[in-house]
Design an enzyme around this catalytic site. Structure first.
Site, PDB file in Angstrom:
ATOM      1  N   GLU A  39      12.784  -5.660  -6.749  1.00  0.00           N
ATOM      2  CA  GLU A  39      12.984  -5.770  -5.299  1.00  0.00           C
ATOM      3  C   GLU A  39      11.647  -5.682  -4.586  1.00  0.00           C
ATOM      4  O   GLU A  39      10.834  -4.795  -4.877  1.00  0.00           O
ATOM      5  CB  GLU A  39      13.924  -4.660  -4.820  1.00  0.00           C
ATOM      6  N   GLU A  50      13.151  -9.046   0.264  1.00  0.00           N
ATOM      7  CA  GLU A  50      13.675  -8.537   1.533  1.00  0.00           C
ATOM      8  C   GLU A  50      12.722  -8.903   2.665  1.00  0.00           C
ATOM      9  O   GLU A  50      11.538  -8.534   2.636  1.00  0.00           O
ATOM     10  CB  GLU A  50      13.866  -7.025   1.501  1.00  0.00           C
ATOM     11  N   LYS A 108      11.330  -7.959   5.793  1.00  0.00           N
ATOM     12  CA  LYS A 108      11.224  -6.720   6.557  1.00  0.00           C
ATOM     13  C   LYS A 108      10.822  -7.022   7.999  1.00  0.00           C
ATOM     14  O   LYS A 108       9.807  -7.674   8.247  1.00  0.00           O
ATOM     15  CB  LYS A 108      10.171  -5.793   5.937  1.00  0.00           C
ATOM     16  N   HIS A 165       6.804  -1.558   2.062  1.00  0.00           N
ATOM     17  CA  HIS A 165       8.062  -1.165   2.696  1.00  0.00           C
ATOM     18  C   HIS A 165       7.865  -0.754   4.148  1.00  0.00           C
ATOM     19  O   HIS A 165       8.589  -1.200   5.035  1.00  0.00           O
ATOM     20  CB  HIS A 165       8.706  -0.004   1.930  1.00  0.00           C
ATOM     21  N   HIS A 210      14.201  -1.005  -7.535  1.00  0.00           N
ATOM     22  CA  HIS A 210      13.892  -0.798  -6.131  1.00  0.00           C
ATOM     23  C   HIS A 210      12.397  -0.559  -5.914  1.00  0.00           C
ATOM     24  O   HIS A 210      11.851   0.462  -6.344  1.00  0.00           O
ATOM     25  CB  HIS A 210      14.702   0.403  -5.631  1.00  0.00           C
ATOM     26  N   ARG A 211      11.730  -1.558  -5.306  1.00  0.00           N
ATOM     27  CA  ARG A 211      10.267  -1.537  -5.155  1.00  0.00           C
ATOM     28  C   ARG A 211       9.599  -1.431  -6.524  1.00  0.00           C
ATOM     29  O   ARG A 211       8.548  -0.813  -6.674  1.00  0.00           O
ATOM     30  CB  ARG A 211       9.814  -0.403  -4.234  1.00  0.00           C
ATOM     31  N   ASP A 222      15.468   3.438  -8.271  1.00  0.00           N
ATOM     32  CA  ASP A 222      14.059   3.637  -8.629  1.00  0.00           C
ATOM     33  C   ASP A 222      13.903   3.836 -10.137  1.00  0.00           C
ATOM     34  O   ASP A 222      12.780   3.822 -10.644  1.00  0.00           O
ATOM     35  CB  ASP A 222      13.502   4.873  -7.916  1.00  0.00           C
ATOM     36  N   ASP A 259       9.774  -5.785  -0.798  1.00  0.00           N
ATOM     37  CA  ASP A 259       9.788  -5.778   0.668  1.00  0.00           C
ATOM     38  C   ASP A 259       8.631  -6.640   1.150  1.00  0.00           C
ATOM     39  O   ASP A 259       7.465  -6.343   0.858  1.00  0.00           O
ATOM     40  CB  ASP A 259       9.628  -4.355   1.200  1.00  0.00           C
TER      41      ASP A 259
END
Length: 297
Positions: free
Chosen positions: A75, A157, A159, A90, A48-49, A280, A77
């Site tokens: 991942e 993603e 955003k 993000h 995640h990020r 994370d 954003d």
């Protein structure tokens, strides 16, 4: 006792008939024979990020760590600057994760590139602080693809795509430029954004993101509508339960909850039968999966 040849042949014919009948019966049940012998599909680990528990989120340092920890996806954003460049960020503003202020869509790439995107992490997480995180830069999507190529997979993603007209077109053009169609999945809270990408590629995995403020419920009608354009759902872990997971999977959709950082919650999610987990801390998730797969653990 002497057995006649006719009796011998008759016995074999009866056995063959019984075997044929058994095979017909099993096929009539439409059993998935590979599924009888092969293990369940792998649970996907989504960094995640990046490995953002250990490094400043949405930076090359964080993504590099995610790849090193063998996450299945990193991942990203995706947002767009005032001059039309795609970056990993993000929030709508740069305030939280850099030493600057301002909205992403109101700043040029050159302005964003002057910012320090790492020192905040060292201050907030001294246990994981590193000198080389200071002055980390906000990366462009191009820079991320250049850095990792086909060595990993990307969960992209879109955003707030309503704020960035043309963002999906630019993003997909980069995917094609780097020949990464088979290395990406796309998620979004925007149904419109996902449907646009589905028109361009019938095979790319798409995930409809959902956010719940109370215990999650989802109707069969909603699942059917999502299934018409997406492969799965991403929902906030703390609002879902095993029955939610079962319902999504019974509808033929994948379920990738986010963001799961404690190992007790990771274990619960895996036992519920989720198909992937956003975290994370990808190393912690892989540790949980390995322990659950080991009957002697």
């Amino acid at each position: 006792m002497k057995i006649s040849r006719g009796y011998f042949y008759a016995l074999h014919l009866m056995l063959l008939a019984a075997l044929a009948g058994s095979i017909y019966f099993l096929f009539s049940l439409r059993l998935d024979f590979p599924g009888l012998f092969l293990p369940d599909e792998k649970i996907m680990t989504i960094a995640h990020r990046g490995s953002s528990g250990y490094a400043p989120e949405s930076t090359l340092a964080s993504y590099r760590l995610g790849v090193k920890m063998k996450a299945d996806y990193i991942e990203i954003d995706v947002q767009m600057t005032a001059d039309g460049e795609l970056i990993a960020m993000h929030d709508k503003t740069v305030d939280r994760t850099t030493n600057g202020t301002g909205r992403v869509k109101s700043m040029t790439l050159a302005q964003i590139k002057t910012l320090d995107a790492g020192s905040w992490f060292n201050e907030k997480h001294p246990i994981y602080a590193r000198d080389d995180y200071a002055n980390e830069k906000v990366p462009t999507l191009r820079e991320i693809f250049e850095a990792f190529g086909k060595d990993t997979r990307y969960m992209l993603e879109t955003k707030d795509p309503e704020d960035y007209p043309g963002m999906e077109e630019k993003m997909w053009a980069l995917v094609e430029e780097f020949d990464l169609r088979k290395h990406v999945a796309v998620q979004s809270f925007s149904e419109i954004s996902l449907k646009k990408i589905r028109e361009w590629d019938k095979d790319v995995p798409l995930f409809q993101l959902l956010w719940y403020n109370r215990p999650a419920r989802i109707s069969e009608r909603t699942l059917t509508e999502i299934g018409a354009y997406a492969n799965g759902i991403g929902a906030n872990y703390l609002r879902i339960d095993e029955s939610y997971v079962d319902k999504v999977k019974e509808a033929g959709l994948l379920i990738y909850p986010y963001t799961v950082n404690y190992q007790v919650n990771m274990e619960n999610a895996v036992k519920w039968g989720v198909d992937g987990v956003h975290t994370d801390f990808p190393d912690r998730l892989l540790e949980v999966i390995e322990e659950l797969d080991d009957p002697e653990a």
